[in-house]
Design a protein around this motif. Structure first.
Motif, short mmCIF file in Angstrom:
data_model
loop_
_atom_site.label_atom_id
_atom_site.label_comp_id
_atom_site.label_asym_id
_atom_site.label_seq_id
_atom_site.Cartn_x
_atom_site.Cartn_y
_atom_site.Cartn_z
N GLY A 25 0.88 -1.18 -0.12
CA GLY A 25 0.12 -0.06 -0.09
C GLY A 25 0.90 1.43 -0.05
N ASP A 26 1.84 1.18 0.62
CA ASP A 26 3.01 2.36 0.59
C ASP A 26 3.94 2.40 -0.13
N GLY A 27 3.82 1.60 -1.30
CA GLY A 27 5.16 1.14 -2.25
C GLY A 27 4.95 2.02 -3.44
N THR A 28 5.12 1.40 -4.46
CA THR A 28 5.12 1.78 -5.70
C THR A 28 3.38 2.13 -6.26
N ALA A 29 3.46 2.93 -7.27
CA ALA A 29 1.89 3.35 -7.64
C ALA A 29 1.05 2.19 -8.11
N GLU A 30 1.89 1.17 -8.68
CA GLU A 30 1.13 -0.02 -9.22
C GLU A 30 1.03 -0.94 -8.03
N SER A 31 1.72 -1.06 -7.07
CA SER A 31 1.34 -1.92 -5.97
C SER A 31 0.36 -1.34 -5.23
N ARG B 166 -2.01 0.78 -6.30
CA ARG B 166 -3.22 0.74 -7.06
C ARG B 166 -3.84 -0.98 -6.86
N ARG B 167 -3.08 -1.85 -6.77
CA ARG B 167 -3.67 -3.39 -6.59
C ARG B 167 -3.97 -3.24 -5.22
N THR B 168 -3.53 -2.82 -4.41
CA THR B 168 -3.81 -3.04 -3.03
C THR B 168 -5.42 -2.44 -2.75
N GLU B 169 -5.42 -1.35 -3.24
CA GLU B 169 -6.64 -0.66 -3.32
C GLU B 169 -7.77 -1.13 -3.93
N ALA B 170 -7.40 -1.83 -4.95
CA ALA B 170 -8.58 -2.66 -5.87
C ALA B 170 -8.84 -3.92 -5.08
N ALA B 171 -7.73 -4.51 -4.19
CA ALA B 171 -8.10 -5.91 -3.56
C ALA B 171 -9.02 -5.36 -2.31
N LEU B 172 -8.77 -4.32 -1.76
CA LEU B 172 -9.51 -3.73 -0.48
C LEU B 172 -10.90 -3.49 -0.95
N ALA B 173 -11.19 -2.73 -1.93
CA ALA B 173 -12.36 -2.47 -2.22
C ALA B 173 -13.22 -3.71 -2.79
N SER B 174 -12.60 -4.85 -3.40
CA SER B 174 -13.26 -5.87 -3.67
C SER B 174 -13.62 -6.87 -2.60
#
Length: 258
Positions: A155-161, A163-171
Motif C-alpha cells: 500500500g505504501d510502495g509503488t504506484a502499481e502496488s 493500485r492493486r492493493t486498493e483494488a483488492a481492498l475495495a473488492s
C-alpha cells in the motif's frame, strides 16, 4: 463408483465448529494454489506453510466436530464428502486466488479474525477446543503479522502496488459484514461457553484492521449493504469449482488412504 455424500447434524455446537473449520479448510485450499507461483521463493514457501497451518487447524476442528456429532464421521469424510450447501465457511475465503495484493489483503482480514477467535476459544468450556485454540493462536498471530507487513509494503510502495492493493481492498471489503452476522448457532455457542459470537469480535477486528490500513496509507472502505451468506451454506459460484478439485480423489476412490 463415487462415494455417497454425508450430511451433518444441524446441532449448534457441530455447526459452530464447522464454520471455523470450513473457513480454515477453504482458505488453505486457496493458498495452496500459490505453490510454485509466489513472487519470490521465500514467499512461495511462506504461503505453502500458511496453507498447511490452516489445513491442520481444519483437521483438528473437523475431527472435534465429528466427535461431538457422534455419527462416526471423521475429518476426511467431513472435508471431502459433504455437498456444497453443507459447507459453512465465510464467502470471503472461497473467492478466486487473485493477485498477490488480493491474497495479502484477504489473509490479513481472515488471520485477524481467526486470531481474535482463537484468543477467546482458548478459554472454551470444551477442553479439546481450548487445546486446539492454544496451538492455532500462535499460527494465526504469525499469519496476521506476515500478511499485514505485506499490506503495508504494497500500500505504501509503488504506484502499481498501491493500485492493486486498493483494488483488492475495495473488492474484499464488501464481504466483511458476513463475518459478524450472528444467528442462533452463535448465540447457542456463546450461551454454552463453547465460543464467542463472531459479532462480539467486530470492534477489535475493525480497530486492528484500521491500524494496518493506516500504516499502509490506505483508507478504510465504507460498509456495503451487500450481505454474503456462506455461513448459512449459500455460496458464491466459485465454491463448486473448489469442491470439484478438492473432492475428486475421495469421490473417485471411496475410502482411499495413502
Amino acid at each position: 463408483m463415487q462415494a455417497t455424500s454425508i450430511h451433518t447434524s444441524q446441532g449448534p455446537a457441530v455447526q459452530y465448529l464447522l464454520r471455523i473449520g470450513d473457513t480454515c479448510l477453504i482458505l488453505g485450499q486457496r493458498l495452496s494454489e500459490w505453490c510454485g507461483h509466489g513472487p519470490v521463493l521465500e514467499e512461495d514457501i511462506a504461503l505453502a506453510n500458511m496453507a498447511l497451518d490452516l489445513v491442520g487447524q481444519a483437521r483438528a476442528l473437523l475431527t472435534r466436530a465429528g466427535q461431538i456429532e457422534g455419527r462416526g464421521h471423521d475429518e476426511d469424510q467431513l472435508a471431502f464428502l459433504r455437498d456444497e450447501r453443507d459447507y459453512v465457511n465465510v464467502t470471503l475465503v472461497e473467492l478466486p486466488r487473485g493477485d498477490f495484493a488480493f491474497t495479502m489483503v484477504r489473509n490479513t482480514m481472515v488471520a485477524t479474525l481467526l486470531k481474535l477467535l482463537w484468543e477467546r476459544l482458548a478459554s472454551s468450556s470444551d477442553t479439546e477446543l481450548a487445546a486446539i485454540a492454544g496451538k492455532a493462536l500462535k499460527e494465526a498471530r504469525y499469519h496476521q503479522q506476515h500478511c499485514a507487513d505485506w499490506v503495508v509494503r504494497l500500500g505504501d510502495g509503488t504506484a502499481e502496488s498501491r493500485r492493486r492493493t486498493e483494488a483488492a481492498l475495495a473488492s474484499l471489503w464488501r464481504y466483511t459484514p458476513e463475518l459478524f452476522a450472528s444467528d442462533a448457532v452463535e448465540d447457542a455457542a456463546h450461551a454454552a461457553g463453547l465460543g464467542p459470537r463472531w459479532a462480539d469480535l467486530q470492534g477489535a477486528w475493525t480497530d486492528e484492521m484500521a491500524q494496518v490500513l493506516a500504516a499502509a496509507s490506505l483508507a478504510t472502505p465504507r460498509e456495503s449493504a451487500f450481505r454474503s451468506t456462506g455461513k448459512q451454506g449459500v455460496h458464491s459460484e466459485h465454491m463448486g469449482f473448489i469442491l470439484a478439485e478438492m473432492q475428486h480423489l475421495q469421490r473417485s476412490f471411496p475410502g482411499g488412504v495413502w
